[in-house]
Design an enzyme around this catalytic site. Structure first.
Site, short mmCIF file in Angstrom:
data_model
loop_
_atom_site.label_atom_id
_atom_site.label_comp_id
_atom_site.label_asym_id
_atom_site.label_seq_id
_atom_site.Cartn_x
_atom_site.Cartn_y
_atom_site.Cartn_z
CE LYS A 1 -3.87 -2.21 2.27
NZ LYS A 1 -4.38 -2.74 3.53
CD GLN B 1 -3.96 -4.66 6.47
OE1 GLN B 1 -4.00 -3.61 5.82
NE2 GLN B 1 -4.30 -5.82 5.94
CG ASP C 1 -10.47 -0.36 4.77
OD1 ASP C 1 -10.23 -0.87 3.67
OD2 ASP C 1 -9.76 -0.51 5.78
N1 GUN Z 1 -7.25 -6.94 5.71
C1 GUN Z 1 -7.46 -7.65 4.57
N2 GUN Z 1 -8.11 -6.89 3.65
C2 GUN Z 1 -8.30 -5.68 4.22
C3 GUN Z 1 -8.89 -4.47 3.75
O1 GUN Z 1 -9.40 -4.36 2.62
N3 GUN Z 1 -8.90 -3.45 4.63
C4 GUN Z 1 -8.37 -3.54 5.88
N4 GUN Z 1 -8.42 -2.48 6.68
N5 GUN Z 1 -7.81 -4.66 6.35
C5 GUN Z 1 -7.77 -5.71 5.51
#
Ligand code: GUN
Length: 296
Positions: A54, A98, A121
């Protein structure tokens, strides 16, 4: 006849390019640099890889990336204090915590502490409600990526039978809401669904998001259907570790009209849509027009 393969890797590269162009324009015309803060609690290796990717992709798109790595024993109070700081920071337009969080932390409480306008998100209860009522929301990244690919491949989706297999808050439920917003007739199927093969065979659009390797074989797929495989499952086969989806690709590709592969389908779209949501959040925060083609 075999299906068209929907190339998510190439599609995601185009989305990232559009994000980069928009970010550059925000900078040159308004002196703004979209900023994404990512919070990682603990040492989960898969999460650490996601967070690293990311950060790299955020910077490659000309945006600022702020990483906050906290130890696994971080208290809820410390985490909430960090979120409050990020909520108040005008350089931060998007905040992502996350998941999964360590078990001692209440994920719902933490997610709902994020300013909904910065919730890239789309997991905050306000964004869930806005999406569910057809209002302007921040939309979860994976379903947004699936929708972009479906629109690109099919154009108008209205009137189509869409079946979403899986009812998670992150993919299944928001995907169903988005498809309803496109005027599809939507069925959400799950582990208790009766006669799942028959339900799947009715789908013009079949979205598989259950997390079970190769669960959906080709003979559950309607001829000509568009199949979106959200699953990313690691399995051992022939002594090798491989990634497979929730759909049995080799049989489904013989029946479907179009299908996303694993890897290289939905996967790359998630981070691309996270970047898109960050640019969107920056535009909304400053009352500027939103980027075309990067929102739901
Ligand atoms: N863990 C796995 N996929 C995601 C996601 O799309 N967003 C977040 N915040 N955590 C994740």
């Amino acid at each position: 006849m075999t299906a068209t393969i929907i190339d998510g890797k190439a599609f995601a590269a185009r989305v990232r390019e559009k994000v980069g162009v928009h970010a550059a324009r925000l900078h040159s015309e308004h002196g703004l640099i979209p900023g994404l803060a990512v919070v990682l609690v603990g040492e989960d290796p898969a999460s650490a890889v996601y967070v690293k990717n990311k950060g790299i992709q955020t910077q490659a798109a000309g945006m600022n990336s702020y990483e906050h790595k906290l130890p696994a024993d971080t208290t809820e109070q410390t985490l909430l204090a960090l979120i409050a700081r990020l909520n108040a920071d005008p350089a931060v337009h998007g905040i992502l915590v996350q998941l999964p969080l360590p078990a001692h932390l209440n994920a719902d409480l933490v997610i709902n502490a994020i300013d909904p306008a910065k919730d890239v998100d789309g997991f905050h209860i306000s964004n869930v409600g806005l999406l569910g009522t057809g209002q302007k929301a921040m939309v979860p990244c994976t379903p947004l990526g699936c929708l972009m690919m479906l629109r690109d491949h099919l154009g108008d989706l209205s009137g189509m039978n869409a079946v979403v297999v899986g009812r998670s808050n992150i993919v299944g439920k928001p995907m169903a809401q988005l498809l309803l917003g496109e005027s599809c007739t939507v069925t959400i199927a799950h582990s208790r669904t009766r006669d799942l093969p028959e339900v799947c065979r009715r789908a013009d659009i079949l979205v598989a998001a259950v997390g079970r390797p190769e669960m959906i074989p080709g003979d559950w797929v309607k001829p000509g259907a568009t199949v979106i495989d959200v699953g990313i499952n690691r399995i051992e086969r022939d002594g090798k570790s491989r990634l497979v989806g929730d759909v049995h690709f080799a049989s489904a590709v013989q029946v479907a009209g179009a299908i996303t592969p694993v890897p290289g389908g939905v996967g790359p779209m998630t981070i691309a849509c996270l970047l898109a949501n960050t640019v969107t959040a920056c535009c909304r925060a400053h009352g500027l027009p939103e980027p075309e083609g990067l929102t739901a």
